[in-house]
Design an enzyme around this catalytic site. Structure first.
Site, short mmCIF file in Angstrom:
data_model
loop_
_atom_site.label_atom_id
_atom_site.label_comp_id
_atom_site.label_asym_id
_atom_site.label_seq_id
_atom_site.Cartn_x
_atom_site.Cartn_y
_atom_site.Cartn_z
N THR A 71 -23.64 -15.37 45.10
CA THR A 71 -24.73 -16.12 44.45
C THR A 71 -26.05 -15.36 44.62
O THR A 71 -26.82 -15.23 43.66
CB THR A 71 -24.82 -17.55 45.03
OG1 THR A 71 -23.55 -18.17 44.86
CG2 THR A 71 -25.89 -18.37 44.35
N SER A 201 -17.97 -11.17 46.99
CA SER A 201 -18.16 -12.15 48.06
C SER A 201 -17.13 -11.96 49.16
O SER A 201 -15.94 -11.77 48.89
CB SER A 201 -18.03 -13.55 47.45
OG SER A 201 -18.13 -14.52 48.45
N CYS A 323 -16.31 -24.21 44.38
CA CYS A 323 -17.25 -23.38 45.12
C CYS A 323 -18.68 -23.59 44.65
O CYS A 323 -19.58 -22.88 45.04
CB CYS A 323 -16.84 -21.92 45.08
SG CYS A 323 -16.26 -21.39 43.49
#
Ligand code: PLP
Length: 375
Positions: A71, A201, A323
């Site tokens: 993110t 990630s 998520c």
């Protein structure tokens, strides 16, 4: 974790990675920016980790920026774009995770023209993308593997279409790909694909949470938006998470090294689940050629009800994108944008796999799904 089928949301930490996290936490307690011996040792470990990560991804080490997760990596790309004084056209796929799609209204507000590209029958064609490119286009954002259906997009082919347009028109277009669900699951080479930026990630590949990476082909030409600290060449300020990064790099090395063996195991479990669901008459939403790690199907009940019923039986799945915090609305929206009927999207359930799942668990899951159908 037994009967855990939610690895697209997050994975268990690999014990070897946890050992590395603990070791690195103890070994590197100094700030990597300190100029004393301990700080220099921490810096060296951190930069070694960058080199190893770049090597694992076949990228240049100066292209890797460590972040707190995908993110944040995505935020660096889009926030930098928003500072561009002359907005242009952004082509963004409708399959994107909230981390990308939430920038659409902000970009619009700043005068950007947004062109949403929808997958057709689970594919985004290079021809369709090429036809949308114009002299105003500044960025294309298409993820490599969708996190709800597991749909795989041909990023190499899509980038080629963009590079062809660039050559013909003498104009640069930035290609960003969110590769969170692709790392270690599909084969790719960043340089070969020729993307300008990509996000990764740690917690999706059995690393610890709160760690990720941004690949930037030409980081030197990228505008830094982060204020304070100046770490990561000004792209991501703040004291480095040395143990998290060392654990992430270890996770990536292990995950890539064990890909073949894991893929075979996951494919087998996937086919047990897929065949089991089909035999019971459930509609499978994930295309046949999607990532073996994700299978979405249409359950009898609304997604949340099925998730709760299965959870009561000790099986952990998700609906849409677990998520992201506003998962229900955004998961359903993404599915309908990807061509899934609204009623099917409401009842969609995602089963996502990892190295931890066993064939026995897969059979037990199918039995549990059968049982809750008849209540
Ligand atoms: N992009 C995709 C495709 C994801 O599945 C996720 C999952 O959370 C993210 C981005 C966000 O990753 P992170 O939790 O590292 O911020």
């Amino acid at each position: 974790m037994t009967n855990y089928f939610d690895s697209a949301a997050t994975t268990t930490v690999d014990p070897r990675v946890l050992d590395e996290y603990i070791r690195a936490t103890e070994a590197y307690q100094a700030n990597a920016s300190s100029v004393h011996k301990l700080g220099l040792e921490a810096r060296k470990a951190f930069e070694d980790a960058r080199r190893r990560f770049a090597l694992a991804l076949k990228a240049k080490e100066e292209s890797i920026v460590f972040t707190s997760g995908a993110t944040e990596s995505i935020n660096i790309v889009f926030s930098s774009l928003l500072r561009n004084p002359s907005p242009g056209k952004a082509i963004i796929s409708s399959a994107e995770h909230d981390a990308v799609s939430s920038f659409i209204p902000v970009l619009k507000e700043k005068g950007w023209e947004i062109d949403i590209i929808h997958p057709k029958k689970g594919k985004i064609s290079a021809e369709d993308l090429y036809a949308r490119l114009d002299r105003n286009t500044k960025i294309v954002a298409i993820m490599a593997v969708n996190n709800i259906l597991g749909t795989v997009f041909d990023i190499k082919g899509l980038v080629s279409a963009v590079r062809k347009f660039e050559k013909e028109n003498g104009k640069k277009i930035f290609f960003f790909s969110d590769m969170v669900q692709a790392l270690g699951k599909i084969d790719f080479s960043l340089e070969d694909m020729d993307v300008d930026a990509a996000s990764f990630s740690s917690h999706k590949i059995h690393g610890v949470k709160g760690c990720g990476a941004l690949y930037l082909k030409n980081s030197a030409t990228f505008t830094a938006i982060s204020r304070g600290g100046g770490q990561e060449r000004g792209l991501r300020g703040g004291t480095e998470n040395i143990a998290g990064v060392l654990a992430f790099v270890k996770a990536a090395e292990i995950y890539l090294k064990e890909k073949k063996e894991r893929d075979e195991r996951v494919k087998k479990i996937n086919s047990i689940i897929r065949n089991g669901l089909e035999k019971e008459g459930f509609k499978i939403l994930s295309p046949e050629d999607s990532s073996a790690y994700i299978i979405s199907y249409v359950s009898t009940w609304p997604s949340e009800v099925t998730i709760r019923m299965l959870s009561d039986k000790g099986f952990y799945v998700s609906g849409g994108s677990a998520c992201s915090n506003n998962s229900k609305a955004s998961g359903k929206k993404i599915l309908t944008e990807m061509g899934i009927e609204g009623r099917d999207a409401e009842k969609s359930v995602r089963i996502s796999l990892s190295k931890d799942n066993t064939e026995e668990e897969a059979y037990n899951l199918i039995n549990a799904i059968k049982e809750i159908r008849n209540v």
